[in-house]
Design a protein around this motif. Structure first.
Motif, PDB file in Angstrom:
ATOM      1  N   LEU A   1       0.848  -1.193   0.000  1.00 28.46           N
ATOM      2  CA  LEU A   1       0.000   0.000   0.000  1.00 28.46           C
ATOM      3  C   LEU A   1       0.879   1.237   0.000  1.00 28.46           C
ATOM      4  O   LEU A   1       1.796   1.360   0.811  1.00 28.46           O
TER       5      LEU A   1
ATOM      6  N   TYR B   1       0.779   4.932   0.861  1.00 31.14           N
ATOM      7  CA  TYR B   1      -0.070   5.855   1.617  1.00 31.14           C
ATOM      8  C   TYR B   1      -0.376   7.128   0.842  1.00 31.14           C
ATOM      9  O   TYR B   1      -1.496   7.618   0.848  1.00 31.14           O
ATOM     10  N   LYS B   2       0.649   7.692   0.217  1.00 30.19           N
ATOM     11  CA  LYS B   2       0.488   8.998  -0.431  1.00 30.19           C
ATOM     12  C   LYS B   2      -0.452   8.929  -1.620  1.00 30.19           C
ATOM     13  O   LYS B   2      -1.350   9.745  -1.769  1.00 30.19           O
ATOM     14  N   LYS B   3      -0.215   7.965  -2.492  1.00 30.60           N
ATOM     15  CA  LYS B   3      -1.033   7.862  -3.697  1.00 30.60           C
ATOM     16  C   LYS B   3      -2.352   7.153  -3.429  1.00 30.60           C
ATOM     17  O   LYS B   3      -3.309   7.313  -4.177  1.00 30.60           O
ATOM     18  N   GLY B   4      -2.369   6.338  -2.375  1.00 30.08           N
ATOM     19  CA  GLY B   4      -3.571   5.574  -2.076  1.00 30.08           C
ATOM     20  C   GLY B   4      -3.664   4.285  -2.868  1.00 30.08           C
ATOM     21  O   GLY B   4      -4.596   3.514  -2.697  1.00 30.08           O
ATOM     22  N   ASN B   5      -2.696   4.058  -3.742  1.00 33.15           N
ATOM     23  CA  ASN B   5      -2.716   2.843  -4.556  1.00 33.15           C
ATOM     24  C   ASN B   5      -2.277   1.626  -3.752  1.00 33.15           C
ATOM     25  O   ASN B   5      -1.421   1.733  -2.877  1.00 33.15           O
ATOM     26  N   TYR B   6      -2.868   0.493  -4.066  1.00 30.33           N
ATOM     27  CA  TYR B   6      -2.339  -0.749  -3.513  1.00 30.33           C
ATOM     28  C   TYR B   6      -2.014  -1.704  -4.653  1.00 30.33           C
ATOM     29  O   TYR B   6      -2.654  -1.693  -5.697  1.00 30.33           O
ATOM     30  N   TYR B   7      -0.983  -2.509  -4.432  1.00 32.72           N
ATOM     31  CA  TYR B   7      -0.363  -3.287  -5.504  1.00 32.72           C
ATOM     32  C   TYR B   7      -0.197  -4.743  -5.111  1.00 32.72           C
ATOM     33  O   TYR B   7      -0.132  -5.078  -3.930  1.00 32.72           O
ATOM     34  N   GLU B   8      -0.051  -5.560  -6.134  1.00 32.10           N
ATOM     35  CA  GLU B   8       0.270  -6.967  -5.935  1.00 32.10           C
ATOM     36  C   GLU B   8       1.605  -7.250  -6.621  1.00 32.10           C
ATOM     37  O   GLU B   8       1.781  -6.931  -7.796  1.00 32.10           O
ATOM     38  N   LEU B   9       2.535  -7.824  -5.873  1.00 34.96           N
ATOM     39  CA  LEU B   9       3.810  -8.261  -6.444  1.00 34.96           C
ATOM     40  C   LEU B   9       3.772  -9.779  -6.555  1.00 34.96           C
ATOM     41  O   LEU B   9       3.328 -10.447  -5.620  1.00 34.96           O
TER      42      LEU B   9
ATOM     43  N   GLY C   1       8.846 -10.694  -7.724  1.00 36.73           N
ATOM     44  CA  GLY C   1       8.748  -9.301  -7.289  1.00 36.73           C
ATOM     45  C   GLY C   1       8.760  -9.191  -5.772  1.00 36.73           C
ATOM     46  O   GLY C   1       9.416  -8.312  -5.204  1.00 36.73           O
TER      47      GLY C   1
ATOM     48  N   PHE D   1      11.385  -3.864 -13.846  1.00 38.35           N
ATOM     49  CA  PHE D   1      10.596  -3.963 -12.611  1.00 38.35           C
ATOM     50  C   PHE D   1      10.931  -2.813 -11.661  1.00 38.35           C
ATOM     51  O   PHE D   1      10.031  -2.165 -11.103  1.00 38.35           O
TER      52      PHE D   1
ATOM     53  N   LEU E   1       8.580   0.219 -10.026  1.00 36.57           N
ATOM     54  CA  LEU E   1       8.487   0.554  -8.597  1.00 36.57           C
ATOM     55  C   LEU E   1       8.813   2.030  -8.379  1.00 36.57           C
ATOM     56  O   LEU E   1       8.168   2.711  -7.575  1.00 36.57           O
TER      57      LEU E   1
ATOM     58  N   GLU F   1       6.030   4.351  -9.355  1.00 34.84           N
ATOM     59  CA  GLU F   1       4.921   4.324  -8.394  1.00 34.84           C
ATOM     60  C   GLU F   1       5.334   4.875  -7.027  1.00 34.84           C
ATOM     61  O   GLU F   1       4.582   4.757  -6.055  1.00 34.84           O
TER      62      GLU F   1
ATOM     63  N   LEU G   1       7.471   3.780  -4.935  1.00 31.58           N
ATOM     64  CA  LEU G   1       7.633   2.742  -3.912  1.00 31.58           C
ATOM     65  C   LEU G   1       9.098   2.566  -3.534  1.00 31.58           C
ATOM     66  O   LEU G   1       9.405   2.044  -2.459  1.00 31.58           O
TER      67      LEU G   1
END
Lengths: 25, 95
Positions: B27, B29-37, B41, B81, B85, B88, B90
Protein backbone atom coordinates in the motif's frame (compact mmCIF):
# COMPACT_ATOMS: atom_id res chain seq x y z
CA UNK A 1 22.09 -32.67 -11.15
CA UNK A 2 18.62 -31.31 -10.49
CA UNK A 3 18.57 -27.57 -9.93
CA UNK A 4 17.69 -26.56 -6.39
CA UNK A 5 16.70 -23.13 -7.63
CA UNK A 6 13.11 -21.97 -7.84
CA UNK A 7 11.26 -21.56 -11.10
CA UNK A 8 11.60 -18.00 -12.40
CA UNK A 9 8.83 -15.73 -13.61
CA UNK A 10 9.12 -12.11 -14.72
CA UNK A 11 8.89 -9.86 -11.64
CA UNK A 12 5.68 -7.86 -11.84
CA UNK A 13 3.93 -5.09 -9.93
CA UNK A 14 0.21 -4.85 -10.59
CA UNK A 15 -2.01 -1.98 -9.44
CA UNK A 16 -5.03 -3.50 -7.70
CA UNK A 17 -6.87 -0.30 -6.86
CA UNK A 18 -6.90 2.96 -4.96
CA UNK A 19 -8.18 3.28 -1.40
CA UNK A 20 -9.00 6.97 -1.89
CA UNK A 21 -11.56 6.06 -4.51
CA UNK A 22 -13.41 3.62 -2.31
CA UNK A 23 -16.96 4.67 -1.45
CA UNK A 24 -18.09 4.21 2.12
CA UNK A 25 -21.83 3.74 2.41
CA UNK B 1 15.16 7.60 -14.51
CA UNK B 2 17.91 5.31 -15.80
CA UNK B 3 19.10 2.59 -13.45
CA UNK B 4 22.64 1.22 -13.63
CA UNK B 5 24.00 -1.89 -11.89
CA UNK B 6 25.74 0.41 -9.41
CA UNK B 7 22.60 2.42 -8.62
CA UNK B 8 21.61 2.00 -4.97
CA UNK B 9 17.93 1.96 -4.07
CA UNK B 10 15.76 1.72 -0.97
CA UNK B 11 12.07 1.53 -0.14
CA UNK B 12 10.29 4.84 0.40
CA UNK B 13 8.72 5.57 3.78
CA UNK B 14 5.24 6.03 2.36
CA UNK B 15 4.42 2.36 2.03
CA UNK B 16 3.45 -0.70 3.98
CA UNK B 17 3.39 -4.30 2.81
CA UNK B 18 2.30 -7.78 3.75
CA UNK B 19 3.15 -11.19 2.31
CA UNK B 20 0.16 -13.29 1.28
CA UNK B 21 1.21 -16.76 0.21
CA UNK B 22 3.63 -16.36 -2.68
CA UNK B 23 2.50 -12.81 -3.37
CA UNK B 24 3.06 -9.50 -1.62
CA UNK B 25 0.51 -6.73 -1.21
CA UNK B 26 1.86 -3.18 -0.96
CA UNK B 27 0.00 0.00 0.00
CA UNK B 28 1.31 3.42 -0.98
CA UNK B 29 -0.07 5.85 1.62
CA UNK B 30 0.49 9.00 -0.43
CA UNK B 31 -1.03 7.86 -3.70
CA UNK B 32 -3.57 5.57 -2.08
CA UNK B 33 -2.72 2.84 -4.56
CA UNK B 34 -2.34 -0.75 -3.51
CA UNK B 35 -0.36 -3.29 -5.50
CA UNK B 36 0.27 -6.97 -5.94
CA UNK B 37 3.81 -8.26 -6.44
CA UNK B 38 4.27 -11.78 -7.80
CA UNK B 39 6.71 -14.25 -6.26
CA UNK B 40 9.89 -12.88 -7.84
CA UNK B 41 8.75 -9.30 -7.29
CA UNK B 42 8.02 -10.11 -3.66
CA UNK B 43 11.45 -11.70 -3.28
CA UNK B 44 13.10 -8.49 -4.53
CA UNK B 45 10.86 -6.47 -2.20
CA UNK B 46 11.85 -8.63 0.78
CA UNK B 47 15.54 -8.05 0.01
CA UNK B 48 14.98 -4.30 0.20
CA UNK B 49 13.05 -4.67 3.45
CA UNK B 50 15.82 -6.72 5.01
CA UNK B 51 18.89 -4.93 3.71
CA UNK B 52 17.48 -1.38 3.57
CA UNK B 53 19.82 -0.15 0.80
CA UNK B 54 20.94 -2.34 -2.08
CA UNK B 55 22.61 -1.86 -5.45
CA UNK B 56 20.86 -3.15 -8.54
CA UNK B 57 23.83 -5.48 -9.08
CA UNK B 58 23.45 -6.97 -5.61
CA UNK B 59 19.74 -7.56 -6.15
CA UNK B 60 20.48 -9.26 -9.47
CA UNK B 61 23.04 -11.55 -7.80
CA UNK B 62 20.51 -12.55 -5.16
CA UNK B 63 17.83 -13.28 -7.77
CA UNK B 64 20.32 -15.38 -9.76
CA UNK B 65 21.16 -17.34 -6.61
CA UNK B 66 17.51 -17.97 -5.78
CA UNK B 67 15.91 -18.54 -9.19
CA UNK B 68 16.72 -20.53 -12.31
CA UNK B 69 17.12 -17.71 -14.83
CA UNK B 70 19.53 -16.50 -17.50
CA UNK B 71 21.67 -13.57 -16.32
CA UNK B 72 20.85 -11.30 -19.27
CA UNK B 73 17.10 -11.86 -18.96
CA UNK B 74 17.34 -11.36 -15.20
CA UNK B 75 19.05 -8.00 -15.59
CA UNK B 76 16.68 -6.72 -18.28
CA UNK B 77 13.56 -7.70 -16.36
CA UNK B 78 14.95 -6.48 -13.04
CA UNK B 79 15.66 -3.03 -14.50
CA UNK B 80 12.14 -2.86 -15.93
CA UNK B 81 10.60 -3.96 -12.61
CA UNK B 82 12.64 -1.46 -10.61
CA UNK B 83 11.61 1.26 -13.05
CA UNK B 84 7.97 0.42 -12.37
CA UNK B 85 8.49 0.55 -8.60
CA UNK B 86 10.21 3.92 -8.99
CA UNK B 87 7.38 5.30 -11.14
CA UNK B 88 4.92 4.32 -8.39
CA UNK B 89 7.05 6.03 -5.71
CA UNK B 90 7.63 2.74 -3.91
CA UNK B 91 11.42 2.98 -4.11
CA UNK B 92 13.94 5.81 -4.32
CA UNK B 93 17.59 6.11 -5.18
CA UNK B 94 20.13 6.88 -2.48
CA UNK B 95 22.98 9.34 -2.78
Amino acid sequence: APSSKKSYTTPKVKVLGNVKKLTLK
Amino acid sequence: MVFEPTTCIQLTRDQSSSALGTETIVLNYKKGNYYELNEVGGFIWSLLQTRQVLSVQKIKDQVLDEFDVDEFICQQELLFFIGNLFDENLIETTA
